[in-house]
Design a protein around this motif. Structure first.
Motif, short mmCIF file in Angstrom:
data_model
loop_
_atom_site.label_atom_id
_atom_site.label_comp_id
_atom_site.label_asym_id
_atom_site.label_seq_id
_atom_site.Cartn_x
_atom_site.Cartn_y
_atom_site.Cartn_z
N TYR A 8 -96.52 27.40 -20.51
CA TYR A 8 -95.76 26.22 -20.95
C TYR A 8 -96.70 25.19 -21.58
CZ TYR A 8 -93.24 21.81 -20.77
OH TYR A 8 -92.66 20.61 -21.12
N ALA A 9 -97.82 24.92 -20.92
CA ALA A 9 -98.78 23.94 -21.43
C ALA A 9 -99.30 24.36 -22.80
CB ALA A 9 -99.93 23.76 -20.45
N VAL A 10 -99.62 25.65 -22.94
CA VAL A 10 -100.15 26.14 -24.21
C VAL A 10 -99.11 26.01 -25.32
CG1 VAL A 10 -100.98 28.19 -25.43
CG2 VAL A 10 -101.81 27.68 -23.12
N GLY A 11 -97.86 26.29 -24.99
CA GLY A 11 -96.79 26.13 -25.98
C GLY A 11 -96.69 24.70 -26.49
N ARG A 12 -96.77 23.75 -25.59
CA ARG A 12 -96.73 22.32 -25.99
C ARG A 12 -97.93 21.97 -26.87
NH1 ARG A 12 -94.15 18.67 -22.47
NH2 ARG A 12 -94.96 17.05 -23.88
N ILE A 13 -99.09 22.48 -26.49
CA ILE A 13 -100.32 22.16 -27.22
C ILE A 13 -100.30 22.76 -28.62
CG2 ILE A 13 -102.81 22.67 -27.31
CD1 ILE A 13 -102.78 22.29 -24.25
N LYS A 14 -99.82 23.98 -28.75
CA LYS A 14 -99.80 24.63 -30.06
C LYS A 14 -99.00 23.83 -31.07
CE LYS A 14 -102.49 28.05 -29.18
NZ LYS A 14 -103.82 28.09 -29.82
N VAL A 15 -97.94 23.18 -30.61
CA VAL A 15 -97.16 22.32 -31.50
C VAL A 15 -98.00 21.13 -31.95
CG1 VAL A 15 -95.14 20.80 -31.66
CG2 VAL A 15 -94.96 23.02 -30.49
N LYS A 16 -98.73 20.55 -31.02
CA LYS A 16 -99.56 19.37 -31.32
C LYS A 16 -100.75 19.70 -32.23
CE LYS A 16 -97.68 15.92 -28.99
NZ LYS A 16 -97.30 14.66 -29.66
N GLU A 17 -101.23 20.94 -32.16
CA GLU A 17 -102.39 21.31 -32.97
C GLU A 17 -102.12 21.22 -34.47
OE1 GLU A 17 -103.59 25.17 -31.67
OE2 GLU A 17 -104.74 24.41 -29.96
N ALA A 18 -100.85 21.22 -34.84
CA ALA A 18 -100.51 21.07 -36.26
C ALA A 18 -100.97 19.71 -36.79
CB ALA A 18 -99.00 21.23 -36.46
N GLY A 19 -101.20 18.76 -35.88
CA GLY A 19 -101.64 17.44 -36.27
C GLY A 19 -103.14 17.29 -36.36
N PHE A 20 -103.90 18.37 -36.09
CA PHE A 20 -105.36 18.29 -36.23
C PHE A 20 -105.73 17.98 -37.68
CE2 PHE A 20 -106.52 21.37 -32.52
CZ PHE A 20 -106.35 20.33 -31.62
N ILE A 21 -106.84 17.30 -37.85
CA ILE A 21 -107.34 17.01 -39.19
C ILE A 21 -108.07 18.26 -39.68
CG2 ILE A 21 -108.73 15.45 -40.60
CD1 ILE A 21 -108.44 13.35 -38.42
N ASP A 22 -107.44 19.00 -40.59
CA ASP A 22 -108.05 20.23 -41.08
C ASP A 22 -109.04 19.93 -42.20
OD1 ASP A 22 -106.52 19.73 -43.34
OD2 ASP A 22 -104.98 21.20 -42.83
N LYS A 23 -109.66 20.99 -42.73
CA LYS A 23 -110.71 20.82 -43.74
C LYS A 23 -110.20 20.08 -44.97
CE LYS A 23 -114.33 23.37 -46.18
NZ LYS A 23 -114.95 24.70 -46.41
#
Length: 321
Positions: A8-23
């Protein structure tokens, strides 16, 4: 599915990772003026809850607080997550202690995102009440109440932080974090040896600065003092990271660039966690999320400072290339 499970925690985090500052985003921020860069951060929702959207520091603080609150909400084992927040707490504790000694305000150098909210930390330290702090750290702070040497204060806090990490990992066993913090301890101690060499410090000055928990024995560290840069690689390249340590020290022997060595050690520690980012049943994705947000925050602060000063800094120097 339980809201305290790793999947469950990983599922929530994967959604948030879309907001990382990519290259691509880093390149656009790097090329932009300060005002334009702030708009780009706004567009991707970075620091959306900032009190002052026109302030980079406010946006960074808001993002770090949001990351901490998310992790503490969804983590199956909050004690393990607290370990990843301890370095920020240590920075803040050292800053407040030094501010108290020198009677200066330090609010502008305090960092959000630690395990102890800043308002709680500042109030506790003002009154010498450490009950809400992790026990090993609390005991160390009580011992440091009468200490006036800034170097000893800093060393005492760092030693206590790694001591707290060791105590927590005894009760909350986690292979990834044990590996990560062991490497961090080794890298920290190696950098201490390198700085001691630059400053020509004797062993009695250096020994209190070593932190516990690494694979390199204290005796080996002490024996390395005074060795040439070439000899250090043979003396200190041990443990799981021996090949990597040797390569960093051999490069340091050639150019004496301590900043580069420090960045390489930081990158390697992060890589240990990053390699476990897809483990749906462990701390990898959680740790990776927190460390990535912290790394973004550091890079943004340095980048914006360079924009204000007119000094150009590369993305490689920021550690985000």
């Amino acid at each position: 599915m339980s809201e305290t499970s790793y999947p469950y925690a990983v599922g929530r985090i994967k959604v948030k990772e879309a907001g990382f500052i990519d290259k691509n985003r880093w390149n656009r921020i790097w090329e932009s003026s300060e005002d334009e860069a702030l708009k780009l951060l706004e567009e991707i929702g970075y620091g959306a809850e900032a009190r002052d959207p026109q302030s980079l520091d406010s946006r960074v603080d808001a993002e770090l607080v949001s990351a901490r609150e998310l992790i503490l909400e969804i983590a199956p084992d909050k004690a393990l997550c607290d370990l990843l927040l301890l370095p920020t707490d240590a920075h803040n504790i050292k800053a407040v202690l030094k501010g108290q000694q020198q009677r200066v305000e330090v609010d502008d150098i305090l960092l959000e995102g630690g395990g102890i909210p800043l308002d709680v930390l500042k109030k506790a330290m003002e009154h010498g009440d450490y009950d809400q702090f992790p026990p090993v750290l609390a005991a160390a702070l009580k011992d440091l109440d009468e200490e006036s040497d800034p170097r000893k204060i800093s060393a005492g806090v760092d030693f206590a932080v790694y001591g707290q990490i060791a105590e927590t990992l005894k009760a909350h066993k986690d292979a990834l974090l044990s590996r990560y913090f062991s490497a961090k301890a080794d890298f920290t101690n190696i950098l201490t040896v390198l700085r001691a060499g630059v400053l020509h410090w004797e062993s009695y000055k250096v020994k209190p600065l070593f932190v516990p928990g690494g694979a390199i024995a204290e005796g080996a560290l002490l024996d390395s003092l005074g060795l040439s840069a070439e000899q250090l690689a043979k003396q200190l390249a041990v443990g799981e990271d021996s090949v990597f340590i040797r390569s960093v020290l051999e490069k340091y022997a050639q150019d004496g660039d301590l900043t580069e060595a420090e960045q390489k050690f930081e990158d390697r520690a992060y890589a240990i966690v990053h390699e476990a980012r897809n483990d749906s049943f462990g701390m990898g994705p959680i740790a990776n999320y927190l460390l990535t947000r912290a790394a973004e925050a550091r890079a943004l602060r340095v980048l914006f400072a360079s924009k204000r000063s007119g000094m150009k800094i590369s993305l490689a120097e920021l550690g985000v290339a």
